[in-house]
Design an enzyme around this catalytic site. Structure first.
Site, PDB file in Angstrom:
ATOM      1  N   CYS A 136       0.832  -1.204   0.000  1.00 20.86           N
ATOM      2  CA  CYS A 136       0.000   0.000   0.000  1.00 20.86           C
ATOM      3  C   CYS A 136       0.873   1.263   0.000  1.00 20.86           C
ATOM      4  O   CYS A 136       1.538   1.554  -0.987  1.00 20.86           O
ATOM      5  CB  CYS A 136      -0.985  -0.015   1.161  1.00 20.86           C
ATOM      6  SG  CYS A 136      -2.329   1.186   0.993  1.00 20.86           S
ATOM      7  N   HIS A 241      -3.814  -4.945  -0.432  1.00 18.16           N
ATOM      8  CA  HIS A 241      -3.413  -5.510   0.861  1.00 18.16           C
ATOM      9  C   HIS A 241      -3.508  -7.032   0.804  1.00 18.16           C
ATOM     10  O   HIS A 241      -4.601  -7.589   0.933  1.00 18.16           O
ATOM     11  CB  HIS A 241      -4.315  -4.986   1.974  1.00 18.16           C
ATOM     12  CG  HIS A 241      -4.030  -3.577   2.371  1.00 18.16           C
ATOM     13  ND1 HIS A 241      -3.191  -3.247   3.407  1.00 18.16           N
ATOM     14  CD2 HIS A 241      -4.458  -2.399   1.846  1.00 18.16           C
ATOM     15  CE1 HIS A 241      -3.109  -1.935   3.519  1.00 18.16           C
ATOM     16  NE2 HIS A 241      -3.876  -1.393   2.584  1.00 18.16           N
ATOM     17  N   GLU A 243      -2.648  -9.157   3.039  1.00 16.74           N
ATOM     18  CA  GLU A 243      -3.087  -9.693   4.335  1.00 16.74           C
ATOM     19  C   GLU A 243      -4.592  -9.553   4.542  1.00 16.74           C
ATOM     20  O   GLU A 243      -5.157 -10.144   5.468  1.00 16.74           O
ATOM     21  CB  GLU A 243      -2.335  -9.002   5.482  1.00 16.74           C
ATOM     22  CG  GLU A 243      -2.804  -7.609   5.842  1.00 16.74           C
ATOM     23  CD  GLU A 243      -2.278  -6.501   4.942  1.00 16.74           C
ATOM     24  OE1 GLU A 243      -2.430  -5.332   5.297  1.00 16.74           O
ATOM     25  OE2 GLU A 243      -1.718  -6.815   3.877  1.00 16.74           O
ATOM     26  N   ASP A 291     -23.217  -6.544  16.127  1.00 15.43           N
ATOM     27  CA  ASP A 291     -23.459  -5.636  17.242  1.00 15.43           C
ATOM     28  C   ASP A 291     -23.009  -6.345  18.511  1.00 15.43           C
ATOM     29  O   ASP A 291     -23.550  -7.397  18.873  1.00 15.43           O
ATOM     30  CB  ASP A 291     -24.937  -5.281  17.348  1.00 15.43           C
ATOM     31  CG  ASP A 291     -25.424  -4.474  16.153  1.00 15.43           C
ATOM     32  OD1 ASP A 291     -24.584  -3.887  15.459  1.00 15.43           O
ATOM     33  OD2 ASP A 291     -26.650  -4.436  15.917  1.00 15.43           O
ATOM     34  N   GLY A 378     -17.992   4.730  20.533  1.00 15.09           N
ATOM     35  CA  GLY A 378     -17.246   5.382  21.607  1.00 15.09           C
ATOM     36  C   GLY A 378     -15.900   5.933  21.222  1.00 15.09           C
ATOM     37  O   GLY A 378     -15.092   6.250  22.096  1.00 15.09           O
ATOM     38  N   ASP A 449     -27.353   7.587  11.222  1.00 14.54           N
ATOM     39  CA  ASP A 449     -28.525   6.848  11.711  1.00 14.54           C
ATOM     40  C   ASP A 449     -29.760   7.744  11.675  1.00 14.54           C
ATOM     41  O   ASP A 449     -30.144   8.323  12.702  1.00 14.54           O
ATOM     42  CB  ASP A 449     -28.278   6.362  13.136  1.00 14.54           C
ATOM     43  CG  ASP A 449     -27.065   5.461  13.249  1.00 14.54           C
ATOM     44  OD1 ASP A 449     -27.240   4.242  13.280  1.00 14.54           O
ATOM     45  OD2 ASP A 449     -25.934   5.991  13.297  1.00 14.54           O
ATOM     46  N   ASN A 529     -27.494   3.797   7.896  1.00 10.22           N
ATOM     47  CA  ASN A 529     -28.523   3.000   8.548  1.00 10.22           C
ATOM     48  C   ASN A 529     -29.879   3.693   8.411  1.00 10.22           C
ATOM     49  O   ASN A 529     -29.951   4.860   8.060  1.00 10.22           O
ATOM     50  CB  ASN A 529     -28.189   2.828  10.035  1.00 10.22           C
ATOM     51  CG  ASN A 529     -26.784   2.313  10.250  1.00 10.22           C
ATOM     52  OD1 ASN A 529     -26.464   1.192   9.908  1.00 10.22           O
ATOM     53  ND2 ASN A 529     -25.921   3.156  10.810  1.00 10.22           N
TER      54      ASN A 529
END
Length: 609
Positions: A136, A241, A243, A291, A378, A449, A529
């Protein structure tokens, strides 16, 4: 193979230069406190293929401290090789084989290489035709310069300038996903790929020219033909990539691992035995979403909500438990998922670096899952109980180092967009801006959302409205999409603000406006979403997805509402979505991933098989 975590180290000198190079403020200190558990043993009989006895089983890795290289380390270990980290320029010059997995932005990487003396050592190593594999950014840095935050000088070994993809012709930038190669000469390390897809994620590329044609071993078409790999003598580099390019070609070896194996142990090459691929262009992606949260017993589980409500409608009202995250992610990789996305919906939002279970999920998943991993939930600035402030960049850094390839930002992006719309000033302080500047916008997904709000007239609100394909409950012909953000249960606003399903607060900004702003602030992808469709199994919100995918030039992932294979073909045929994501139908085994891909292929939609 069941692996165990391993240690990785970077010299103090390199860490110091990295911290100063990436930002003028105190950034990226978390990676200096990495979890240094040691890979004590590898059971060779469980490996796909081991280093042959006639070659060294040690490879030097130039990891300058930015981004996710854990997956590459896992892939190298998986193939039976040991890793020694480059600590000094002399380590480069002494290497028998050297891999440089460039991650992040061109300017930041070059700054680190120059300040540590690595740049000069790299040039000497490559000019002497020593075995080298760049990945990359590790390919891009070989060129003369880059336009990314530039112009910025590169190592100058290959003629050419690395420029940004042109989005004016309708192609999405960043170039994210599985694309085909056109191999132009004997490349050795690409011999097993054939017509299979490999995984790209980048916004900048080098272009073929008469001056660099002797280097080029393959190209890829995305609007124009760009350089996908180079080879001259023992020097190799790939824009994709390996990997992350999982996908079986024979036995248990996947496409990407075959590239690494051929570089690491060229003496072990055998007869080609390829499965038939059908790669011809960029494929549409099918993404499995997990989730993840703690249940009432404190166990980390995969759950799924109906319009964001994740509890069973029973007397116990327990959290819906659909399995263990690491096991499910591994199964989806085997089933052919193009990416795996983790959404952390547990109670660590007020202390994201205290979420050690989620970090461990990433580490364990990356040991055996060789497709891209995204994590959200978060990731923002916060201050802990002791008054220690952590920037969102520090938080994101720990997630990247734990195995994430992309991070997803939700509520924090809403705040940043609202502030930008008020001031029209980019402060550079938002999590979105900070992370995209250091790691590149291809590493940042913004999760939007919204909920649908029906209108009698398009003039009823100041936001972008649409004429809906299906009238509202009172015959309304128009609607706008109101964005929402999540609130922590511990947040003082929780009891005082109006909320929609799943503890989400409606905000005075539309999905259209938010999408346009976050693209401007540095988002590389949008996860779209729809609260109204979530968990309903009646199909994606085509009106919403078409609205947003037509409005931006970055890739859009369609989410919420899939219940049948036909829903996937519908969203790809009727909108410009680059990928489609589902959760519950995969968890409950109602619609297998391979059934989705088989259906899409029959409908003439290119997918990675």
């Amino acid at each position: 193979m069941e692996g165990v975590p391993y240690a990785y180290t970077t010299s103090f000198k390199t860490q110091s230069f990295l911290s100063s190079a990436l930002s003028s403020s105190s950034i990226i200190t978390i990676h200096q406190k990495r979890h240094k558990t040691i890979l004590k043993s590898i059971s060779r009989r469980n490996l796909v293929i081991c280093a042959s006895s006639g070659s060294s089983s040690v490879v030097k890795l130039l990891d300058y401290g930015a981004g996710n290289v854990r997956s590459l380390r896992n892939a190298i270990h998986y193939l039976g090789f040991e890793i020694e980290d480059v600590q000094t320029p002399k380590d480069i010059l002494d290497a028998e084989r050297l891999i440089f997995p460039g991650v992040g932005a061109f300017a930041s990487a070059m700054d680190v290489l120059v300040k540590t003396g690595m740049a000069e050592a790299l040039c000497s190593y490559i000019k002497n035709d020593r075995p080298f594999l760049g990945i990359c950014l590790g390919l891009q840095l070989l060129f003369e310069s880059s336009e990314e935050n530039g112009p910025v000088n590169g190592l100058g070994l290959i003629p050419g300038v690395v420029g940004r993809f042109n989005s004016s012709n309708g192609f999405r930038v960043p170039h994210i996903g599985w694309n085909a190669l056109q191999i132009t000469k004997d490349s050795e390390i690409l011999d097993d790929i054939g017509d299979h897809h490999v995984y790209f994620v980048h916004s900048y590329r080098a272009m073929p020219s008469d001056d660099n044609k002797e280097w080029i071993s393959s190209t890829c078409n995305y609007g124009d033909d760009f350089i996908a790999s180079i080879r001259r003598g023992n020097v190799h580099a790939v824009q994709f990539h390996p990997e992350k390019s999982g996908g079986k070609i024979f036995c248990a070896l996947n496409v990407g691992l075959s590239v690494l194996r051929r570089f690491l142990d060229p003496k072990s090459q055998g007869t080609k035995n390829l499965t038939q691929g059908k790669a011809s262009k960029l494929a549409k992606r099918v993404i499995a979403c997990l989730d993840v949260r703690t249940n009432d017993k404190g166990d980390l589980v995969v759950t799924k909500g109906d319009q964001y409500d994740v509890r069973e409608h029973t007397k116990e009202n327990e959290v819906r438990n659909l399995g263990k995250p690491v096991e499910l992610a591994g199964q989806y990789y085997k089933d052919g998922a193009d990416e795996v996305s983790f959404l952390n919906i547990t109670g660590f939002r007020d202390f994201p670096l205290g979420d050690l279970p989620m970090l461990q999920v990433l580490r364990r998943t990356s040991e055996n899952v060789f497709v891209p991993l995204t994590v959200g939930g978060g990731i923002r600035d916060f201050t802990d109980a002791n008054g220690r402030h952590y920037s969102s960049l520090e938080v994101a850094s720990e997630y990247f180092r734990s195995g994430a390839d992309k991070i997803s930002i939700g509520s924090d992006a809403v705040h940043a967009a609202e502030e930008y719309m008020k001031t029209k000033v980019k402060t550079g302080k938002s999590s979105l801006e900070q992370i995209s500047k250091v790691y590149g916008n291809q590493a940042v997904v913004v999760s939007i959302d919204p909920r649908r709000v029906y209108l009698k007239s398009p003039n009823d609100v100041q936001f972008k409205t649409i004429r809906v394909t299906k009238p509202g409950p009172s015959g309304e012909e128009y609607a706008w999409y109101q964005c929402t953000k999540s609130l922590s249960y511990a947040h003082p606003e929780w009891l005082s603000v109006p909320k929609v399903n799943g503890g989400r607060e409606g905000r005075p900004i539309g999905a259209y406006e938010l999408a346009k702003v976050v693209e401007e602030l540095g988002a590389g992808e949008i996860l779209l979403n729809c609260i109204d469709c979530d968990g309903q199994g009646k199909g994606f919100d085509i009106d919403l997805i078409k609205l947003i995918s037509d409005a931006v030039s970055i890739p859009v992932i369609a989410s919420s509402g899939a219940g049948a294979v036909e829903h996937f073909s519908e969203v790809f045929m009727k909108t410009n979505a680059s990928a489609a994501l589902a959760a519950g139908i995969f968890h409950r085994k109602e619609v297998p991933i391979q059934s989705v891909k088989g259906h899409l292929s029959k409908e003439g939609i290119e997918v990675r098989i």
